[in-house]
Design an enzyme around this catalytic site. Sequence first.
Site, PDB file in Angstrom:
ATOM      1  N   HIS A   1      -7.302  -4.352  -1.033  1.00  0.00           N
ATOM      2  CA  HIS A   1      -6.695  -5.670  -1.230  1.00  0.00           C
ATOM      3  C   HIS A   1      -7.348  -6.397  -2.404  1.00  0.00           C
ATOM      4  O   HIS A   1      -7.121  -7.585  -2.602  1.00  0.00           O
ATOM      5  CB  HIS A   1      -6.842  -6.530   0.022  1.00  0.00           C
ATOM      6  CG  HIS A   1      -6.318  -5.885   1.264  1.00  0.00           C
ATOM      7  ND1 HIS A   1      -7.135  -5.209   2.134  1.00  0.00           N
ATOM      8  CD2 HIS A   1      -5.056  -5.805   1.765  1.00  0.00           C
ATOM      9  CE1 HIS A   1      -6.404  -4.739   3.136  1.00  0.00           C
ATOM     10  NE2 HIS A   1      -5.145  -5.086   2.928  1.00  0.00           N
TER      11      HIS A   1
ATOM     12  N   HIS B   1       0.824  -1.213   0.000  1.00  0.00           N
ATOM     13  CA  HIS B   1       0.000   0.000   0.000  1.00  0.00           C
ATOM     14  C   HIS B   1       0.861   1.268   0.000  1.00  0.00           C
ATOM     15  O   HIS B   1       0.360   2.348   0.299  1.00  0.00           O
ATOM     16  CB  HIS B   1      -0.920   0.016   1.220  1.00  0.00           C
ATOM     17  CG  HIS B   1      -1.783  -1.185   1.349  1.00  0.00           C
ATOM     18  ND1 HIS B   1      -2.641  -1.590   0.352  1.00  0.00           N
ATOM     19  CD2 HIS B   1      -1.924  -2.095   2.357  1.00  0.00           C
ATOM     20  CE1 HIS B   1      -3.277  -2.681   0.735  1.00  0.00           C
ATOM     21  NE2 HIS B   1      -2.854  -3.011   1.944  1.00  0.00           N
TER      22      HIS B   1
END
Length: 330
Positions: free
Chosen positions: A218, A56
Amino acid sequence: MKMLINTPETVVADALRGMAAAHPELTVDVENRVVVRGDAPVAGKVALVSGGGSGHEPLHAGFVGPGMLSAACAGEVFTSPVPDQMVRAAAMVDGGAGVLFVVKNYTGDVLNFEMAAELAGEDGVRVEQVLVNDDVAVTDSLFTAGRRGTGATLFVEKIAGAAAEEGAPLERVAAVARQVNESSRSFGVALGAVTTPAKGSPTFDLPPDELELGIGIHGEPGRERRPMMTSREIADAAVGAVLDDLRPTGPVLVLVNGMGATPLLELYGFGAEVDRVLSERGVAVARRLVGNYVTSLDMAGCSVTLCQVDEELLRLWDAPVETPALRWGR
């Protein structure tokens, strides 16, 4: 899929070694996967610790530094860090005023940070926790009970970090963080699937003529799939979903965030459409931030986060910050 890596097993450690070389102002413990601001611990200052699965970036390690996080813990790709990392980070940065854990609402993160808070407390470190759960797209997901934590994490870490930098006590820093979370909402859109190093191929199937509204960071499913839309139509859907839930009565911070593979050319164009929707809905914009900040590896797409601010939150947002990924005023 082609990736600029050595092996999936070493990708996180390799990235941390590279971060240590690029940012000597940080202390990077590659073995334990903890990134700490170089002057920690700062005596009498509340420390902020966050973390999560890798993939991320720049969240979270890219936000370590004066005015923001004191430390970040890096898990495996899309996997929570473990309690030992968090306990180690808390011990490294505790300056005697306590530690605030900023936790995105994913089951693994929540459980591991809770355990770490208990263990740190046994070691004499005073810990408060704040949960970030700003995503309005879905109530529950593959990784989450309740709303997912996404783009508002940046707002929480920046504004609470500024309060801590000014010397606010732990209870006040935690209260500011919770206020920011409660005042924030996000919505994400995927134009293409994400590829993890371990799998080496897209983790879900998204045909080239479709997009997914409400995707998670995700690759979790969103609200619905639709035929490909224009930037204008996507802004109408995404900003509309945020405003219908947040219903702001004052000015907002705006984060137009890329998921990792979307060029700035497209993000700026999309940001113009976001501004258009806000103007049409009578929402004043206090500050804007456009770029890749809370990503999902190589996912093509974007997210929008709005945070309603008062004068104090805006002042803290504008306060100096110096991290690898966010810096102004110093």
